[in-house]
Design a protein around this motif. Structure first.
Motif, PDB file in Angstrom:
ATOM      1  N   GLN A  48      50.198  47.795  46.635  1.00 49.38           N
ATOM      2  CA  GLN A  48      51.936  47.378  46.646  1.00 49.38           C
ATOM      3  C   GLN A  48      52.310  47.969  48.511  1.00 49.38           C
ATOM      4  OE1 GLN A  48      54.239  49.637  43.967  1.00 49.38           O
ATOM      5  NE2 GLN A  48      53.457  48.427  42.563  1.00 49.38           N
ATOM      6  N   ALA A  49      51.839  49.230  48.886  1.00 47.51           N
ATOM      7  CA  ALA A  49      52.330  49.616  50.683  1.00 47.51           C
ATOM      8  C   ALA A  49      51.751  48.906  52.013  1.00 47.51           C
ATOM      9  CB  ALA A  49      52.470  50.944  51.240  1.00 47.51           C
ATOM     10  N   MET A  50      50.264  48.279  51.369  1.00 43.43           N
ATOM     11  CA  MET A  50      49.925  46.906  51.977  1.00 43.43           C
ATOM     12  C   MET A  50      49.999  45.063  51.830  1.00 43.43           C
ATOM     13  SD  MET A  50      45.969  49.291  52.098  1.00 43.43           S
ATOM     14  CE  MET A  50      45.267  47.625  52.936  1.00 43.43           C
ATOM     15  N   ALA A  51      50.631  45.550  50.476  1.00 46.76           N
ATOM     16  CA  ALA A  51      51.113  43.869  50.840  1.00 46.76           C
ATOM     17  C   ALA A  51      52.701  44.063  51.090  1.00 46.76           C
ATOM     18  CB  ALA A  51      51.060  43.512  48.813  1.00 46.76           C
ATOM     19  N   ARG A  52      53.181  44.844  51.493  1.00 42.89           N
ATOM     20  CA  ARG A  52      54.236  44.828  52.037  1.00 42.89           C
ATOM     21  C   ARG A  52      54.416  44.839  53.283  1.00 42.89           C
ATOM     22  NH1 ARG A  52      56.171  48.713  48.178  1.00 42.89           N
ATOM     23  NH2 ARG A  52      55.537  50.085  49.305  1.00 42.89           N
ATOM     24  N   GLU A  53      53.058  44.818  53.488  1.00 43.93           N
ATOM     25  CA  GLU A  53      52.180  44.717  55.334  1.00 43.93           C
ATOM     26  C   GLU A  53      52.007  43.252  55.687  1.00 43.93           C
ATOM     27  OE1 GLU A  53      53.849  46.696  58.204  1.00 43.93           O
ATOM     28  OE2 GLU A  53      54.628  47.915  56.457  1.00 43.93           O
ATOM     29  N   GLY A  54      51.884  42.869  54.218  1.00 39.83           N
ATOM     30  CA  GLY A  54      50.928  41.590  55.049  1.00 39.83           C
ATOM     31  C   GLY A  54      49.766  41.516  54.345  1.00 39.83           C
ATOM     32  N   LEU A  55      48.874  42.309  53.297  1.00 38.07           N
ATOM     33  CA  LEU A  55      47.945  41.607  52.872  1.00 38.07           C
ATOM     34  C   LEU A  55      48.005  41.160  51.414  1.00 38.07           C
ATOM     35  CD1 LEU A  55      45.351  43.174  53.402  1.00 38.07           C
ATOM     36  CD2 LEU A  55      45.503  44.583  51.918  1.00 38.07           C
ATOM     37  N   THR A  56      47.109  40.581  51.771  1.00 39.52           N
ATOM     38  CA  THR A  56      47.433  39.403  50.212  1.00 39.52           C
ATOM     39  C   THR A  56      45.688  40.227  49.916  1.00 39.52           C
ATOM     40  OG1 THR A  56      47.866  37.342  50.326  1.00 39.52           O
ATOM     41  CG2 THR A  56      47.111  37.212  48.452  1.00 39.52           C
ATOM     42  N   SER A  57      45.198  41.008  48.634  1.00 40.50           N
ATOM     43  CA  SER A  57      44.626  41.841  48.229  1.00 40.50           C
ATOM     44  C   SER A  57      43.634  41.365  47.153  1.00 40.50           C
ATOM     45  CB  SER A  57      44.959  43.028  46.891  1.00 40.50           C
ATOM     46  OG  SER A  57      44.039  44.061  46.756  1.00 40.50           O
ATOM     47  N   ARG A  58      42.601  41.315  47.657  1.00 36.92           N
ATOM     48  CA  ARG A  58      41.589  40.364  46.956  1.00 36.92           C
ATOM     49  C   ARG A  58      41.759  41.235  45.419  1.00 36.92           C
ATOM     50  NH1 ARG A  58      38.036  36.275  50.280  1.00 36.92           N
ATOM     51  NH2 ARG A  58      38.279  37.353  51.917  1.00 36.92           N
ATOM     52  N   PHE A  59      41.909  41.830  44.914  1.00 34.06           N
ATOM     53  CA  PHE A  59      41.540  42.440  43.947  1.00 34.06           C
ATOM     54  C   PHE A  59      43.124  43.500  43.315  1.00 34.06           C
ATOM     55  CE2 PHE A  59      38.501  45.074  44.876  1.00 34.06           C
ATOM     56  CZ  PHE A  59      38.624  45.745  44.567  1.00 34.06           C
ATOM     57  N   PRO A  60      43.681  43.619  42.685  1.00 36.51           N
ATOM     58  CA  PRO A  60      44.498  44.050  42.113  1.00 36.51           C
ATOM     59  C   PRO A  60      43.386  46.109  41.850  1.00 36.51           C
ATOM     60  CG  PRO A  60      44.912  42.565  40.201  1.00 36.51           C
ATOM     61  CD  PRO A  60      43.765  42.419  40.957  1.00 36.51           C
ATOM     62  N   ILE A  61      44.400  47.078  42.730  1.00 33.96           N
ATOM     63  CA  ILE A  61      43.401  47.848  42.702  1.00 33.96           C
ATOM     64  C   ILE A  61      43.800  48.725  40.994  1.00 33.96           C
ATOM     65  CG2 ILE A  61      43.874  47.901  45.505  1.00 33.96           C
ATOM     66  CD1 ILE A  61      46.067  50.450  45.152  1.00 33.96           C
ATOM     67  N   GLU A  62      44.605  48.536  40.918  1.00 38.08           N
ATOM     68  CA  GLU A  62      44.703  49.074  39.875  1.00 38.08           C
ATOM     69  C   GLU A  62      43.658  48.686  38.536  1.00 38.08           C
ATOM     70  OE1 GLU A  62      48.074  47.979  41.498  1.00 38.08           O
ATOM     71  OE2 GLU A  62      46.873  46.828  40.959  1.00 38.08           O
ATOM     72  N   GLU A  63      42.920  47.758  38.610  1.00 37.59           N
ATOM     73  CA  GLU A  63      41.635  47.582  37.984  1.00 37.59           C
ATOM     74  C   GLU A  63      40.474  48.996  38.191  1.00 37.59           C
ATOM     75  OE1 GLU A  63      41.023  42.669  39.136  1.00 37.59           O
ATOM     76  OE2 GLU A  63      39.490  43.944  38.564  1.00 37.59           O
ATOM     77  N   LEU A  64      41.129  49.291  39.369  1.00 35.52           N
ATOM     78  CA  LEU A  64      40.145  50.996  39.409  1.00 35.52           C
ATOM     79  C   LEU A  64      40.357  52.467  39.588  1.00 35.52           C
ATOM     80  CD1 LEU A  64      38.106  49.636  42.802  1.00 35.52           C
ATOM     81  CD2 LEU A  64      37.690  49.177  40.979  1.00 35.52           C
ATOM     82  N   SER A  65      41.226  52.231  38.588  1.00 33.97           N
ATOM     83  CA  SER A  65      42.240  52.992  38.904  1.00 33.97           C
ATOM     84  C   SER A  65      41.903  54.254  37.036  1.00 33.97           C
ATOM     85  CB  SER A  65      43.398  53.253  38.116  1.00 33.97           C
ATOM     86  OG  SER A  65      43.838  52.601  39.432  1.00 33.97           O
ATOM     87  N   ILE A  66      39.795  54.049  37.238  1.00 38.24           N
ATOM     88  CA  ILE A  66      39.901  54.637  35.660  1.00 38.24           C
ATOM     89  C   ILE A  66      38.842  55.937  36.055  1.00 38.24           C
ATOM     90  CG2 ILE A  66      37.268  54.333  34.424  1.00 38.24           C
ATOM     91  CD1 ILE A  66      37.372  51.616  36.170  1.00 38.24           C
TER      92      ILE A  66
END
Length: 395
Positions: A48-66
């Protein structure tokens, strides 16, 4: 006009898959945009912090919160697919620089694939893996796919020189930018020294850590209270862990005051007289805040077996490693018991030599961790820009 502007813009691909890395990436993006006058395009993976700076993530990083070995095994096909997809996107985009941020199990696999397919793309690693603690051979192996390491800890560049790793520069820990919010004003200092003393209780920032530590932390506080020691327990946590923490303290005989959120946590740090903390970044945060502590760590059976065989340090406490002396007492695995922890906590709650020794050691941190007048994100941006200039290609 937009297409023309983008044709001369510098392209930066960033990969961050955890919240802490997301914050580092966002701050770096902000400085790079300032330095390049807006002539920069950001791509990659972030939160979310990088999204606020203009990055559109390739995938939600929550996928890797394993969490947990079994869960990782079940999700391994997805993780490997995301590694392949991320590396392919870097290669296809041919950015001026690739910045991988922490999370080496993911980001280093991406970097190795990129280097094998397109050696012309410079790769900067923001946050060193703990090569100084375990698997030191990784440092030399990184020479094959990392051009520069941006270190958060002041002793890491020397470790890379000793281990014959890639160039490594100390850029500063993000905590040094939070000194003003971690140290008390006069009123908070008065509460810090008042009775009953505020005792911070920090059992961990992950659900697995909370699960391993809650029972022994609760039993230790009970023993301390039974021994007649007065204290006000305060347990800071984050919103996503609030339920796990509330469930974990249900059986505690000493009920802590739970505070939720970053601002509330920092306020508790500013008023705390002492702390009972799980080993980790929190120990450095407490040391910068000037809060004496007792550190504990209790891992699961598999992690314990790995730690005993691979860690080659005199201390696992981050604050001790940065200061260069074992000022903070640590109780790891079989030593992590109420019988040993309670007397140590009693000592730092009192005006004892042990407490004074910690405070004297913590007073050295400002000089040890100094980055001069430049904040860490600015120092990091300098190195990233230097890497980009080396790779400049005609449009």
């Amino acid at each position: 006009m937009q297409a023309r502007a983008n044709s001369v813009a510098r392209r930066v691909f960033l990969v961050a898959t955890e919240e802490s890395g997301d914050r580092l990436g966002a701050n770096l993006m902000k400085v790079l945009r300032q330095r390049l006058g807006g002539a920069v395009v950001f791509e990659g993976v972030g939160g979310q912090a990088m999204a606020r700076e203009g990055l559109t993530s390739r995938f939600p990083i929550e996928e890797l919160s394993i969490i947990g070995l079994a869960a990782v095994a079940r999700q391994l096909p997805m993780i490997l697919r995301r590694i392949r997809e991320t590396a392919a996107a870097v290669i296809e985009g041919s950015p001026d620089v690739l910045v991988i941020i922490d999370s080496p199990d993911f980001t280093h696999r991406v970097a190795r694939r990129v280097r094998a397919r397109d050696p012309s793309i410079p790769i900067v690693d923001y946050v060193s893996p703990s090569v100084w603690a375990w698997r030191p051979g990784r440092a030399r192996a990184m020479c094959a796919y990392v051009d520069h390491v941006l270190a958060l800890l002041p002793f890491e560049p020397e470790a890379y020189r000793r281990l014959r790793g890639p160039p490594c520069s100390y850029v500063g820990h993000p905590l040094i930018e939070q000194i003003g919010s971690l140290r008390p004003n006069p009123d908070e200092q008065a509460r810090r020294m008042a009775q009953p003393p505020v005792l911070l209780v920090l059992p961990g920032s992950r659900r697995s850590e909370i699960r391993h530590h809650m029972a022994v932390f609760g039993a230790t506080l009970d023993r301390l209270r039974t021994d007649g020691v007065a204290f006000e327990p305060v347990l800071p946590t984050m919103p996503h862990l609030q339920e796990a923490v509330a469930d974990g303290v249900k059986d505690w005989k000493v009920e802590p005051r739970i505070v939720v959120g970053e601002k509330e946590k920092q306020a508790a740090f500013r008023m705390a007289h002492a702390a009972f903390a799980k080993s980790g970044t929190a120990t450095l945060e407490l040391a910068i805040s000037g809060v004496p502590m007792v550190a504990a760590y209790k891992a699961g059976a598999v992690e314990s077996w790995i730690l005993r065989r691979m860690i080659k340090l005199n201390s696992v406490i981050l604050a001790n490693l940065v200061i260069g002396e074992n000022a903070v007492p640590e109780f790891i695995q079989q030593d992590c018991t109420p019988e040993k922890l309670a007397p140590a906590l009693r000592e730092i709650l009192e005006d004892s030599p042990a407490r004074r020794r910690q405070l004297q050691a913590f007073a050295k941190l400002d000089a040890i961790m100094s980055t001069g007048n430049a904040p860490p994100s600015a120092r990091a941006a300098d190195i990233v820009l230097a890497a980009m200039r080396k790779a400049r290609r005609p449009n």
